[in-house]
Design a protein around this motif. Structure first.
Motif, PDB file in Angstrom:
ATOM      1  N   VAL A  38       0.834  -1.195   0.000  1.00 60.75           N
ATOM      2  CA  VAL A  38       0.000   0.000   0.000  1.00 60.75           C
ATOM      3  C   VAL A  38       0.869   1.244   0.000  1.00 60.75           C
ATOM      4  O   VAL A  38       1.646   1.480   0.929  1.00 60.75           O
ATOM      5  CB  VAL A  38      -0.945   0.014   1.221  1.00 60.75           C
ATOM      6  N   TYR A  39       0.776   2.007  -1.072  1.00 61.16           N
ATOM      7  CA  TYR A  39       1.464   3.284  -1.177  1.00 61.16           C
ATOM      8  C   TYR A  39       0.705   4.126  -2.203  1.00 61.16           C
ATOM      9  O   TYR A  39      -0.192   3.643  -2.889  1.00 61.16           O
ATOM     10  CB  TYR A  39       2.929   3.110  -1.604  1.00 61.16           C
ATOM     11  N   GLY A  40       1.031   5.400  -2.281  1.00 56.88           N
ATOM     12  CA  GLY A  40       0.293   6.303  -3.144  1.00 56.88           C
ATOM     13  C   GLY A  40       0.547   6.060  -4.624  1.00 56.88           C
ATOM     14  O   GLY A  40       1.617   5.600  -5.014  1.00 56.88           O
ATOM     15  N   PHE A  41      -0.451   6.377  -5.459  1.00 55.47           N
ATOM     16  CA  PHE A  41      -0.316   6.244  -6.912  1.00 55.47           C
ATOM     17  C   PHE A  41       0.364   7.494  -7.462  1.00 55.47           C
ATOM     18  O   PHE A  41      -0.109   8.616  -7.258  1.00 55.47           O
ATOM     19  CB  PHE A  41      -1.692   6.074  -7.560  1.00 55.47           C
ATOM     20  N   THR A  42       1.476   7.303  -8.116  1.00 49.08           N
ATOM     21  CA  THR A  42       2.194   8.425  -8.743  1.00 49.08           C
ATOM     22  C   THR A  42       2.506   8.063 -10.185  1.00 49.08           C
ATOM     23  O   THR A  42       2.804   6.909 -10.501  1.00 49.08           O
ATOM     24  CB  THR A  42       3.508   8.740  -8.004  1.00 49.08           C
ATOM     25  N   LEU A  43       2.436   9.061 -11.045  1.00 45.93           N
ATOM     26  CA  LEU A  43       2.737   8.837 -12.456  1.00 45.93           C
ATOM     27  C   LEU A  43       4.244   8.877 -12.694  1.00 45.93           C
ATOM     28  O   LEU A  43       4.950   9.689 -12.066  1.00 45.93           O
ATOM     29  CB  LEU A  43       2.061   9.904 -13.316  1.00 45.93           C
ATOM     30  N   PRO A  44       4.752   8.021 -13.575  1.00 42.36           N
ATOM     31  CA  PRO A  44       6.185   8.041 -13.903  1.00 42.36           C
ATOM     32  C   PRO A  44       6.488   9.152 -14.904  1.00 42.36           C
ATOM     33  O   PRO A  44       6.574   8.914 -16.105  1.00 42.36           O
ATOM     34  CB  PRO A  44       6.422   6.648 -14.507  1.00 42.36           C
ATOM     35  N   TRP A  45       6.655  10.358 -14.399  1.00 47.17           N
ATOM     36  CA  TRP A  45       6.777  11.525 -15.279  1.00 47.17           C
ATOM     37  C   TRP A  45       7.957  11.418 -16.234  1.00 47.17           C
ATOM     38  O   TRP A  45       7.862  11.804 -17.395  1.00 47.17           O
ATOM     39  CB  TRP A  45       6.878  12.803 -14.433  1.00 47.17           C
ATOM     40  N   MET A  46       9.078  10.889 -15.748  1.00 47.85           N
ATOM     41  CA  MET A  46      10.251  10.764 -16.619  1.00 47.85           C
ATOM     42  C   MET A  46       9.996   9.781 -17.753  1.00 47.85           C
ATOM     43  O   MET A  46      10.414  10.001 -18.894  1.00 47.85           O
ATOM     44  CB  MET A  46      11.475  10.342 -15.802  1.00 47.85           C
ATOM     45  N   SER A  47       9.301   8.687 -17.446  1.00 47.04           N
ATOM     46  CA  SER A  47       8.962   7.709 -18.485  1.00 47.04           C
ATOM     47  C   SER A  47       7.996   8.310 -19.498  1.00 47.04           C
ATOM     48  O   SER A  47       8.107   8.074 -20.706  1.00 47.04           O
ATOM     49  CB  SER A  47       8.340   6.454 -17.859  1.00 47.04           C
ATOM     50  N   LEU A  48       7.038   9.109 -19.014  1.00 44.96           N
ATOM     51  CA  LEU A  48       6.088   9.761 -19.922  1.00 44.96           C
ATOM     52  C   LEU A  48       6.818  10.729 -20.855  1.00 44.96           C
ATOM     53  O   LEU A  48       6.555  10.754 -22.065  1.00 44.96           O
ATOM     54  CB  LEU A  48       5.031  10.513 -19.112  1.00 44.96           C
ATOM     55  N   LEU A  49       7.738  11.513 -20.285  1.00 48.93           N
ATOM     56  CA  LEU A  49       8.507  12.449 -21.100  1.00 48.93           C
ATOM     57  C   LEU A  49       9.364  11.703 -22.117  1.00 48.93           C
ATOM     58  O   LEU A  49       9.429  12.081 -23.308  1.00 48.93           O
ATOM     59  CB  LEU A  49       9.389  13.322 -20.205  1.00 48.93           C
TER      60      LEU A  49
END
Length: 860
Positions: free
Chosen positions: A814-825
């Motif tokens: 259990v941990y927060g959902f975060t987007l992989p911004w570097m992967s998206l970029l």
């Protein structure tokens, strides 16, 4: 072979380039599936062998069983091998040099135990009778009285006990000491006489901090009376998830009180009694396999769709001479079968060869960097081959089904006119006037081309979208796998811990200069209490309050706080790592520290690994520190510490507090400010070290005469954690490489073929005066339109799949959902680079074509 199938074979031979591209696409797809299956099986096999080599091969242990219970266990249908083991106890080692290891620890095995547990004889033989014993090589170097093979050894064997502690201590418990030395004693002693028959190497399963050197004797089942008890250790015939319930039932039926399981080894068989973990594994496996199949279908479908598009005139002519819909449909399936027969065996061999090459590369790294005793071996099971073949056959069938349906509907007149792909109307190719104003006529023509060739445009965009989804899904899976591993691992960031009752910095500092020590930190620790306002506690504790508000004291939640005082250099390094000025945290009038705000813990009720904030606070707020007088059971305010920084980074030697606890890192000067005479005796000083040779460093510390220190060597645990992370990284990043390969191949294949099929269109544009500069500008805009449309669809779909994966992980972690911004970029940039490269490559191939000759071509 009927005439339609013969014509299909002839078409494949005549269009060698297209056939080869399709075969290569299928080979890549099959190789990927085969590689993934083989990777998984091979890694599990390695982890199983490494666990067996280190801790022995066993699955279930029934503790303290008598002869009748042993007989019931042995006759159980699930028992393959029965091992008898017995912890006899501890005996004082004559004049031991190492004060932290003053005992012999005597353990007994039957003959099967000698085979299943890693016991390596260096001299002599193993015991064959209950009055024979083998000693560890370490005993000879640490006992003043030497013992050799053939010598008689009389020992008073008992249990390690200490006043106030109900249970006896085991090998996992270090020597209990106080300022006067050992605070434990041997109780319930009895005299035993042994003959030494051999010398063994120090067992790998003996903890480095254990207070007793392992000595092994023989347990003879035939000599056991009705009152004797031993541990029955079982190797199961078949390892399956029902073993937990079966073992508990067997124990209950035979009045056996304690049953334990080799959870580490069983986990590597894919068996766990944690329902949440099993759910997570099944969900993730389903999602990843779906992603693989979708990617494979996309690649192979495009190849078949383009092939059918090229063959449309050919299929139309077949229809004109009487070919039925079924025959045309069968023609496409037959083409798929031929390509499958060629591609699947080659793909399986390619996947196998790729894994062999990968393992050859990383085996030396694993052995050199981590000291692993076992090497990666390629394990190919009939099931993994069947799975690869089955998925590949299904993939080829799905990929050829839609083109086959399309082929069956092609009429003779449509095929001759070539109208099936392009159906024009004013509305179809209408574009915004804003496009021409902003980007010029080239952009408008490019956009009209895409609209006019809608089917090919959609196929290309679909390929790009699938590529985005594949990469982002696997990338997110990898990062979350590592995150989950971090939550579940012990996070040990040191090799050796040294401490002792009454030991201070001056006693420990000389050891930091020992040979092989690469990094060290001396830390003082003090445990105190604090009270946190209700609005500052995490949600997990708020649930406790809602269930029982009596937990609160004056409206505040009771916390324990661990103050860690680092030595000067360690604090400077840690402050720099956190990103704060160490000097600003050394206010003599206002004690200031760094609070570790992010912690992970295991929820005992749900079995989930959770990540949360230890406390909701801000820089500048203060934490009150209370000391407890255990005689009067009264608390008094000792001091307060200001929050100078918040971080999730931990210094060497610190394991974060559990839920309801706070870790505060302070400098040596601040620690001295916080310590008063009432808590002086509660302060413990530790030395943490990393070493290039931990075993040699441990021996050097233990060889120091007159020392009364405990040495805790965690190198084996730490290596195992590193090994697990490395294995998972190789698996997941290797998977990403394969995914990237299939995605790039898919994009190049689709775009280059699409461009090739538009030769006549490009020739027409050039014939009416489009300059090379204008042409290139038009194609650049087409690339941008492809990329923008793919990103517009691909990223939202990828985020949805990421969230599904997050929900799967959430069953256990259990941990927060975060987007992989570097992967998206990265994927946004990569899409435009790949599309541009594919366009550039395809156009370069067309530059030498003659306009007139190209316009004369009926089809490509």
């Amino acid at each position: 072979m009927n005439i339609v199938n013969k014509l299909t074979v002839r078409h494949l031979k005549e269009n060698k380039r297209r056939t080869l591209v399709t075969i290569i696409g299928v080979i890549i797809s099959v190789a990927m599936v085969m590689a993934v299956a083989t990777l998984g099986v091979s890694f599990m096999d390695l982890l199983q062998r490494q666990s067996i080599a280190t801790d022995g091969e066993w699955h279930v242990q029934y503790e303290n069983v008598d002869s009748d219970q042993i007989e019931a266990i042995e006759s159980d249908e699930s028992t393959k091998t029965l091992i008898l083991a017995n912890d006899v106890g501890y005996a004082k080692l004559d004049e031991a040099k190492n004060e932290s290891k003053p005992y012999l620890f005597i353990k007994e095995y039957n003959e099967q135990g000698f085979k299943n547990f890693p016991i390596e004889i260096s001299e002599g033989r193993l015991p064959q009778e209950d009055n024979e014993i083998v000693l560890s090589e370490e005993v000879a170097g640490n006992a003043k009285v030497k013992h050799g093979i053939g010598d008689q050894l009389t020992l008073n064997v008992g249990e390690r006990q200490m006043e106030g502690v109900e249970r006896p201590f085991s090998q996992n418990d270090p020597l209990q000491t106080d300022v006067e030395g050992a605070s434990e004693s041997l109780e319930n002693q009895n005299t035993r006489t042994y003959t030494i028959v051999g010398i063994i190497k120090r067992p790998t399963w003996e903890p480095a901090w254990a207070p007793g050197y392992t000595a092994i004797s023989y347990v003879d089942q035939s000599l056991m009376n009705s009152k004797d008890t031993v541990d029955a250790v079982v190797v199961l015939d078949k390892v399956k998830r029902s073993l937990y319930e079966h073992a508990e039932t067997l124990a209950k039926q035979n009045n056996i009180e304690n049953v334990s399981f080799n959870d580490e080894l069983l986990r590597y068989y894919g068996v766990t009694d944690n329902d949440n973990l099993l759910t997570t594994m099944l969900l993730l496996t389903g999602i990843i396999m779906s992603v693989i199949i979708i990617g494979s279908v996309a690649l192979i479908y495009n190849a078949f769709a383009i092939s059918v598009s090229e063959r449309s005139r050919h299929l139309g002519m077949l229809a004109s001479v009487g070919a039925t819909k079924r025959q045309k449909q069968t023609s496409v399936f037959f083409e798929g079968a031929i390509i499958g027969l060629i591609s699947i065996p080659i793909g399986i061999l390619a996947g196998f060869a790729g894994i062999v090459a990968t393992f050859m590369f990383i085996n030396s790294f694993i052995e050199g960097a981590l000291g692993g005793t076992e090497k990666l071996q390629v394990v190919v099971t009939p099931l993994s081959i069947l799975v690869a073949c089955g998925i590949s056959i299904i993939t080829i069938f799905i990929s050829s089904y839609m083109p086959a349906r399309k082929a069956s509907k092609i009429s003779a007149i449509d095929a001759i006119r070539q109208t099936q792909d392009i159906k024009l109307s004013g509305k179809t190719v209408k574009t915004s006037k804003l496009i021409r104003k902003l980007f010029g006529i080239e952009a408008e023509i490019g956009l009209k081309n895409l609209k006019r060739n809608k089917r090919r445009y959609q196929v290309t965009v679909f390929s790009l979208v699938i590529s985005i989804i594949l990469f982002l899904s696997v990338s997110y899976f990898t990062s979350n796998l590592e995150k989950s591993l971090e939550l579940s691992q012990q996070n040990i960031n040191f090799d050796i811990q040294v401490w002792g009752s009454g030991a201070d910095e001056g006693d420990l500092e000389p050891y930091t200069r020992l040979k092989n020590v690469t990094k060290s930190s001396i830390m003082k620790e003090l445990n105190v209490n604090t009270y946190v306002a209700r609005d500052a506690i995490p949600e997990a504790l708020e649930e406790n309050v809602q269930q029982d508000e009596s937990i609160l004291k004056d409206g505040k939640y009771p916390y324990y706080t661990v103050i860690h005082g680092l030595d000067e250099q360690s604090f400077q390094d840690y402050a720099k790592k956190v990103g704060v000025d160490a000097e600003k945290l050394k206010d003599s009038d206002n004690p200031t520290g760094i609070v570790i705000e992010n912690i992970s813990y295991m929820d005992q009720e749900t079995g989930q690994f959770k990540e949360t904030k230890s406390i909701k606070t801000q820089i500048g707020e203060s934490i009150d520190l209370y000391k407890m007088n255990y005689e009067t059971e009264e608390e008094t305010l000792m001091n307060k510490v200001e929050v100078g920084a918040l971080t999730d980074k931990v210094p060497m030697g610190v394991n974060t507090a559990g839920i309801g606890g706070i870790d505060v890192i302070v400098s040596k000067e601040t620690m001295n400010q916080l310590i008063d005479k009432d808590v002086q005796e509660d302060v413990q000083t530790y030395l943490y070290m990393n070493s290039s040779d931990p075993m040699e460093t441990q021996e050097a510390i233990e060889d120091e005469k007159g020392t009364n220190l405990n040495v805790y060597n965690v190198v084996q645990n730490r290596q195992r954690d590193k090994q697990m992370i490395l294995f998972m990284s190789v698996f997941t990043y290797g998977f990403i490489s394969l995914i990237s390969l299939i995605s790039i191949a898919n994009i190049f294949n689709t775009i280059s073929t699409s461009i090739s099929l538009r030769k006549r269109e490009f020739a027409m544009l050039k014939s009416v005066g489009m300059t090379p500069k204008g042409f290139n500008k038009m194609m650049n805009y087409e690339s941008i339109f492809y990329g923008m449309k793919a990103i517009l669809y691909g990223i939202p779909i990828s985020i949805a799949i990421m969230f599904l994966m997050y929900l799967s992980f959430r069953s256990t972690f259990v941990y927060g959902f975060t987007l992989p911004w570097m992967s998206l970029l990265f994927v946004i940039i990569a899409i435009f680079i790949i599309v541009g490269s594919a366009m550039f490559y395809s156009i370069k191939k067309l530059e030498k074509n003659n306009i007139v000759d190209t316009l004369k071509q009926e089809n490509v």
